[in-house]
Design a protein around this motif. Structure first.
Motif, PDB file in Angstrom:
ATOM      1  N   LEU A   1      11.080  51.606 -11.285  1.00 24.16           N
ATOM      2  CA  LEU A   1      12.540  51.437 -11.256  1.00 24.16           C
ATOM      3  C   LEU A   1      13.143  51.646  -9.871  1.00 24.16           C
ATOM      4  CD1 LEU A   1      13.587  53.288 -14.526  1.00 24.16           C
ATOM      5  CD2 LEU A   1      13.401  50.836 -14.134  1.00 24.16           C
ATOM      6  N   GLY A   2      12.466  52.368  -9.003  1.00 21.48           N
ATOM      7  CA  GLY A   2      13.053  52.764  -7.705  1.00 21.48           C
ATOM      8  C   GLY A   2      13.528  51.583  -6.873  1.00 21.48           C
ATOM      9  N   LEU A   3      12.615  50.636  -6.566  1.00 22.77           N
ATOM     10  CA  LEU A   3      12.998  49.503  -5.719  1.00 22.77           C
ATOM     11  C   LEU A   3      13.898  48.526  -6.471  1.00 22.77           C
ATOM     12  CD1 LEU A   3       9.700  48.781  -3.733  1.00 22.77           C
ATOM     13  CD2 LEU A   3      11.849  49.702  -2.868  1.00 22.77           C
ATOM     14  N   ALA A   4      13.720  48.388  -7.791  1.00 24.07           N
ATOM     15  CA  ALA A   4      14.598  47.519  -8.572  1.00 24.07           C
ATOM     16  C   ALA A   4      16.036  48.028  -8.512  1.00 24.07           C
ATOM     17  CB  ALA A   4      14.121  47.451 -10.022  1.00 24.07           C
ATOM     18  N   ILE A   5      16.195  49.361  -8.591  1.00 25.66           N
ATOM     19  CA  ILE A   5      17.527  49.964  -8.490  1.00 25.66           C
ATOM     20  C   ILE A   5      18.101  49.724  -7.095  1.00 25.66           C
ATOM     21  CG2 ILE A   5      18.756  52.165  -8.407  1.00 25.66           C
ATOM     22  CD1 ILE A   5      16.905  53.082 -10.722  1.00 25.66           C
ATOM     23  N   CYS A   6      17.274  49.913  -6.063  1.00 27.16           N
ATOM     24  CA  CYS A   6      17.722  49.674  -4.676  1.00 27.16           C
ATOM     25  C   CYS A   6      18.199  48.229  -4.516  1.00 27.16           C
ATOM     26  CB  CYS A   6      16.589  49.959  -3.690  1.00 27.16           C
ATOM     27  SG  CYS A   6      16.137  51.685  -3.573  1.00 27.16           S
ATOM     28  N   TYR A   7      17.412  47.289  -5.057  1.00 25.15           N
ATOM     29  CA  TYR A   7      17.759  45.865  -4.951  1.00 25.15           C
ATOM     30  C   TYR A   7      19.096  45.598  -5.639  1.00 25.15           C
ATOM     31  CZ  TYR A   7      17.307  40.787  -5.370  1.00 25.15           C
ATOM     32  OH  TYR A   7      17.512  39.430  -5.298  1.00 25.15           O
ATOM     33  N   ASN A   8      19.275  46.152  -6.856  1.00 26.03           N
ATOM     34  CA  ASN A   8      20.519  45.962  -7.598  1.00 26.03           C
ATOM     35  C   ASN A   8      21.717  46.494  -6.833  1.00 26.03           C
ATOM     36  OD1 ASN A   8      20.571  44.505  -9.920  1.00 26.03           O
ATOM     37  ND2 ASN A   8      19.902  46.165 -11.242  1.00 26.03           N
TER      38      ASN A   8
END
Length: 842
Positions: A666-673
């Motif tokens: 979830l870490g990079l997906a959250i950053c991207y969002n």
């Protein structure tokens, strides 16, 4: 074919001959017109000089004779009274001599006073000679005495040829005599040679020179040719043009008239007949000048004739070639018809292939904006093929799903070079309003100087739906894992909070009590951060954008995230780094996630490099960034870890994708969002065994950070603000009321919007004004915050309200000012947050 060639040649000869005759006739007319202009110009030049002589003579007579009676008185005494004749003659001479000297410069050769008997009284040019009788050899004098009027004209005298102006002199009613002026004819020609373009001569016929004395005749004139009839001046310019001499010797055979002769070497000779005062033919004034018109006219005739010949010859050749081409074209037309049939068959087969493979072929002309299509148009989009076969590009763009237009346009623009291929996917609306998933594969090419995009659109809806089904199955499995982890984290936090509250209840030591309360608040902040993380991942949590100092965020978050590790931190921030538009908490979360990822990739050792700099993005930059042109903050976070394999880079931002054994992906997906919601972009550059660099781009601004004070001590408790608080949760309603009352405010509680409106009207009728409304967005079974604020604004457009919510995905929360609110409170909030929100209302 041969017969046609012969006919064309005959036509060519007849047509050219006819045209040549027309050219000759036209050229002759132009030459006659030109010669008339030459003759008229010469006559005007000649007459202008003679006219000036007569005008000047009239002026002299009027100004110096008739307006000065003393001259007339003296002349009267001398010629009528015969008193002191010689004395009077000398006196008149003294008066007129200065005048005569001046006009001699103008070509005057004589001023001669003649008495009433015809005897010379005074010659200003020969003052010593007088009293001789002039009548025997000057018929002009006899005519003037008899007629007693002004007489002008040409006269051949004993000594010269001159223009004469003879005026009768009257005084006291008595005819005294004549005043005779002479303008030497040689002067006229000398003046014209000097001042005008061309060469000027005159010739006098022999019979006209009989009255001239032989000595003067021999000294001043010579025969044009030994047996000729004309004399020419001895002092004339060199006159040896044989063509001219030949013409002049033969001219006596013609009656006197204006005549122009066009000579070899581009010369024109103009003849102007001259006559004596009694209209006897005297000779010719001649002008010889260089005449470029002759050569131009001749060249024109030659050039036009040649050009026309070439043109007609070209036309003949053209028709011959056309005939030949026609024969060839007949053969080609037969071949083309055969090829057209074959091509139609190929196109039919191509359309069948496109139709059965669910594809549409297109040709988009970027210069005209027109799009041509063929294939499975009706099958895919439910549109008649004829109606959608050729349309404007705007009709097509309108069918692209609104959420996909900007992305599709940006991706296609990245490849605007010849022979560069692209492949983009988007949703396209059918005629029934539903959408297809399209794979658009095309290429940029130039055709006849115009830019085109040629490609195919394929329906990939079944593939997308299959992939979504697989992804949903994977996500359900991942959510189960995630739910277990989240529940574990929340249970830990809740256990800690419960334990601290139990300790607070039984502890009486105030110092230890403060410590327990501080730890309880910290645990609540952890729970709040976990909730925000879940909201962001679920595509909620729109950022509360404001101007922030990114330098402080980078320094604080990076340093804190590396606490307890052996990683060496290197931060390089540009001195004049701009501020940026961002949600301070969400961007802090991005920095924190990236730094923790880097820390884990280096196993808590190595070096981490963070660089922040100003960056100006241009369209022509060769990059894959999907951001508009403008100013940005570029933040690079580089580690010295083991790097990321190339096949993993394409999936790195996908939710639930992880290479860690205990990771949730979830870490990079959250950053991207988060970065995308900030209108920025994020990219990763990695090389195995060398490290990874993550670069984020955030919109920059030169605006200063708004220094809002959130210290509760700065609140004016004496202001006694009156606040209506609306929330459907009793826990929130009770605890928030207590905090507001602690701050010294009066609070009125409501559980839904209808109660708020009723309470507001009651208080207003009782003279109590409400200063602030705090309204929860979502109310179960009643009017929520958005509807309530709209009704309140109808009553009083100046009210001040704060929106509150535990779920920040609602656009009302992220863009509260557009809906009439002054501030926003994200649950859970504390005393500082509450105080700050109230201050923002003033």
């Amino acid at each position: 074919m041969r017969k046609k060639v012969v006919l064309y040649i005959i036509f060519f000869l007849i047509f050219n001959f006819s045209f040549y005759l027309i050219i000759l006739h036209t050229a002759e007319k132009e030459l006659n017109h030109h010669n008339n202009n030459l003759s008229g110009k010469f006559l005007m030049e000649y007459n202008t000089i003679v006219k000036d002589f007569y005008n000047l003579t009239d002026f002299i007579v009027n100004a110096y004779i008739y307006e000065k009676p003393e001259i007339l008185d003296k002349l009267y005494d001398a010629v009528i009274e015969n008193k002191k004749t010689d004395e009077k003659r000398n006196e008149i001479y003294s008066i007129l001599l200065p005048i005569f000297q001046k006009i001699q410069l103008k070509g005057y050769s004589q001023i001669h006073i003649i008495d009433h008997r015809g005897f010379s009284f005074l010659r200003l040019h020969l003052p010593a000679i007088h009293s001789d009788d002039l009548k025997p050899f000057r018929s002009l004098i006899v005519k003037a005495i008899n007629e007693k009027r002004k007489i002008i004209g040409m006269e051949v005298g004993r000594h010269e040829i001159a223009y004469r102006a003879i005026y009768p002199i009257f005084h006291k009613g008595v005819f005294l005599g004549l005043l005779d002026f002479a303008l030497n004819y040689d002067f006229i020609l000398d003046y014209m040679n000097k001042e005008l373009n061309g060469e000027y001569y005159y010739i006098i016929q022999s019979s006209s020179l009989k009255s001239m004395k032989d000595e003067y005749l021999k000294r001043q004139y010579k025969k044009l040719s030994p047996d000729g009839n004309f004399y020419i001046r001895t002092e004339s310019p060199k006159f040896n043009n044989n063509d001219i001499i030949k013409i002049l010797n033969n001219i006596s055979l013609l009656s006197p008239q204006n005549k122009v002769y066009n000579l070899p070497n581009n010369l024109s000779m103009i003849l102007l007949p001259i006559y004596t005062f009694d209209n006897n033919f005297l000779g010719y004034a001649i002008k010889v000048e260089k005449d470029t018109f002759l050569s131009t006219n001749k060249r024109f005739r030659i050039i036009i004739t040649i050009l026309f010949s070439l043109l007609s010859f070209t036309v003949v050749i053209f028709f011959i070639i056309i005939d030949r081409k026609n024969e060839i074209l007949k053969k080609e037309l037969i071949e083309n018809e055969q090829n057209s049939k074959k091509l139609s068959e190929i196109n039919r087969l191509y359309d069948i292939i496109l139709e059965n493979s669910n594809q549409i072929a297109y040709d988009y002309n970027m210069n005209t904006g027109k799009v041509k299509r063929s294939g499975a148009i009706e099958k895919m989009l439910g549109i008649s093929s004829k109606r959608f076969q050729e349309t404007d590009v705007t009709d097509f763009v309108a069918r692209i799903h609104p959420e996909d237009r900007a992305k599709t346009y940006s991706l296609i623009k990245l490849y605007q070079e010849d022979n560069i291929k692209f492949d983009v996917k988007y949703r396209l609306r059918k005629d029934d309003g539903t959408y297809l998933f399209i794979s658009d594969q095309g290429v940029y090419i130039t055709i006849d100087g115009e830019k085109h995009i040629i490609g195919t659109m394929k329906d990939i809806t079944p593939i997308i739906k299959y992939e979504e089904a697989v992804q949903n199955a994977q996500r359900i499995e991942s959510i189960g894992i995630l739910a277990g982890g989240i529940a574990h984290d929340f249970n830990n936090i809740l256990a800690g909070i419960r334990n601290y509250i139990e300790l607070i209840r039984i502890t009486k030591n105030l110092d230890i009590l403060d410590s327990f309360m501080e730890k309880t608040l910290n645990a609540l902040d952890r729970a709040k951060a976990l909730a925000n993380q879940l909201l962001t991942f679920s595509k909620g949590g729109d950022p509360l954008i404001k101007v922030v100092d990114i330098k402080n965020i980078i320094n604080t978050v990076a340093t804190f995230s590396l606490t307890g590790s052996s990683v060496k931190l290197n931060i390089d921030i540009e001195d004049d780094l701009l501020n940026c538009f961002a949600d301070e908490h969400q961007i802090s979360q991005v920095i924190e996630n990236l730094v923790i990822n880097a820390r884990q990739a280096m196993s808590d050792k190595g070096e981490l490099f963070i660089k922040a700099e100003n960056y100006k993005h241009h369209k022509d930059v060769n990059s894959n960034l999907l951001i508009p042109e403008g100013d940005y903050i570029k933040i690079s976070i580089k580690d010295t870890g083991h790097g990321i394999p190339e096949d993993h880079l394409k999936k790195i931002f996908e939710p639930f994708f992880t290479t860690k054994k205990k990771g949730k992906g979830l870490g990079l997906a959250i950053c991207y969002n988060i970065v995308k919601k900030h209108n920025g972009d994020i990219e990763i550059i990695s090389e195995l065994n060398k490290g990874t660099t993550v670069v984020i781009y955030l919109p920059a601004t030169d605006k200063k950070v708004d220094q809002n004070v959130s210290d509760t001590k700065s609140i004016d408790a004496d202001s006694n603000l009156k606040i209506i608080l609306m929330d459907d949760e009793d826990l929130i309603l009770d605890s928030t009321s207590m905090m507001l009352e602690f701050l010294g405010y009066t609070v009125y509680q409501c559980k839904k919007g209808e109660e708020v409106l009723q309470k507001y009207r009651e208080l207003k009728n009782n003279g109590i004004n409400i200063d602030i409304f705090i309204l929860d967005i979502t109310i179960v079974g009643g009017m929520g915050g958005l509807d309530t604020i709209q009704e309140l604004l109808k009553i009083d457009k100046n009210i001040k309200a704060i929106v509150s919510s535990g779920y920040s995905d609602d656009p009302v929360f992220s863009q509260y000012e557009n809906y009439g609110f002054f501030s926003a409170l994200k649950k859970p909030y504390g005393l500082d947050d509450l105080s700050k929100a109230i201050k923002e209302c003033f």
